[in-house]
Design an enzyme around this catalytic site. Structure first.
Site, PDB file in Angstrom:
ATOM      1  N   LYS A 161       0.847  -1.195   0.000  1.00 61.20           N
ATOM      2  CA  LYS A 161       0.000   0.000   0.000  1.00 61.20           C
ATOM      3  C   LYS A 161       0.881   1.243   0.000  1.00 61.20           C
ATOM      4  O   LYS A 161       1.754   1.392   0.868  1.00 61.20           O
ATOM      5  CB  LYS A 161      -0.854  -0.025   1.265  1.00 61.20           C
ATOM      6  CG  LYS A 161      -2.261   0.473   1.109  1.00 61.20           C
ATOM      7  CD  LYS A 161      -3.022   0.162   2.384  1.00 61.20           C
ATOM      8  CE  LYS A 161      -4.329   0.890   2.422  1.00 61.20           C
ATOM      9  NZ  LYS A 161      -4.917   0.832   3.758  1.00 61.20           N
TER      10      LYS A 161
HETATM   11  C1  E4P Z   1      -8.361   1.237   4.308  1.00 60.54           C
HETATM   12  O1  E4P Z   1      -7.589   0.847   3.482  1.00 60.54           O
HETATM   13  C2  E4P Z   1      -8.297   2.561   4.948  1.00 60.54           C
HETATM   14  O2  E4P Z   1      -7.058   2.780   5.547  1.00 60.54           O
HETATM   15  C3  E4P Z   1      -9.421   2.675   5.943  1.00 60.54           C
HETATM   16  O3  E4P Z   1     -10.606   2.213   5.336  1.00 60.54           O
HETATM   17  C4  E4P Z   1      -9.586   4.057   6.527  1.00 60.54           C
HETATM   18  O4  E4P Z   1     -10.766   4.083   7.284  1.00 60.54           O
HETATM   19  P1  E4P Z   1     -11.092   5.242   8.350  1.00 60.54           P
HETATM   20  O5  E4P Z   1     -11.390   6.482   7.598  1.00 60.54           O
HETATM   21  O6  E4P Z   1     -12.289   4.727   9.098  1.00 60.54           O
HETATM   22  O7  E4P Z   1      -9.870   5.367   9.234  1.00 60.54           O
END
Ligand code: E4P
Length: 219
Positions: free
Chosen positions: A83
């Site tokens: 990522k």
């Molecule tokens: C996933 O890849 C993201 O990091 C995550 O969905 C972020 O979610 P949040 O906005 O609830 O922290």
């Protein structure tokens, strides 16, 4: 639509995997830190629980650092998806990773223009953050719709992952908008099962059967 769990918590992952409907996992530095183990160690454990794409995020912010960390993460398990953040350095790293055959989930996407950059760099997944856009008064789901339309127009293969999902309606709307993947906090995946009429109906079925046969089990 594929369902990923948006957690690094091993108990939640075991419960979700046990239901047989979890296709992968997304993590981020916040989720990893919450579990108290270093990134690589926690990711290894996650790979033992869920058989599917496991997103592991780099911590470096410069391209060289991202490449170093991403290559090491990709070595941990064949299911790892590296990522990278949607920054200039992140897009450069994504392009190099794509050329090396390392799959990248480009994260922190908040506009369709950013999603275009990720697709052009060869991202395997783009992660638009629906909930965080809603939080600032934008319509997060409009972004999913825009990206789906644009990717269709040009035949981009990058999969759209609806991230930052907060409730079951987000999941259904993301599916309607054409997201390939939804990544769900465990609580939201659990909520998808619930309907009072399901509980009421089941109770009634079993009562009706028991009234006649004085038992509730078959066989
Ligand atoms: C996933 O890849 C993201 O990091 C995550 O969905 C972020 O979610 P949040 O906005 O609830 O922290």
């Amino acid at each position: 639509m594929k369902f990923f769990l948006d957690t690094a918590n091993l108990d939640e992952l075991k419960k979700g995997a046990n239901w047989g409907i979890v296709d992968g996992v997304t993590t981020n530095p916040t989720l990893i830190a919450r579990e108290g183990r270093p990134l690589e160690e926690q990711i290894r454990r996650i790979c033992e629980i869920v058989d599917g794409d496991i997103s592991a995020e780099v911590l470096a912010t410069d391209t060289e650092g991202m490449l170093r960390e991403g290559r090491a993460l990709a070595q941990l398990h064949p299911n790892i998806v590296v990522k990278c953040p949607l920054t200039r350095d992140g897009i450069r790293a994504t392009k190099t990773f794509a050329q090396e055959g390392i799959r990248v989930n480009v994260t922190l996407c908040f506009t369709a223009a950013q999603a275009l950059l990720a697709a052009k760099a060869g991202a395997y997944i783009i992660s638009p953050f629906v909930g965080r856009l809603d939080d600032i008064g934008s319509n997060g789901m409009d972004l999913i719709r825009d990206i789906a339309l644009i990717y269709r127009n040009y035949g981009f293969k990058t999969q759209i992952l609806a991230a930052s999902i907060r409730h079951p309606i987000h999941v259904v709307e993301a599916a309607r908008a054409g997201a390939h993947i939804g990544t769900l906090p465990f609580k939201v995946l659990d909520q998808l099962f619930n309907h009072p009429l399901t509980d009421k109906g089941l109770e009634q079925f079993l009562k009706d059967y028991a009234k006649v046969f004085q038992e509730t089990s078959v066989g």
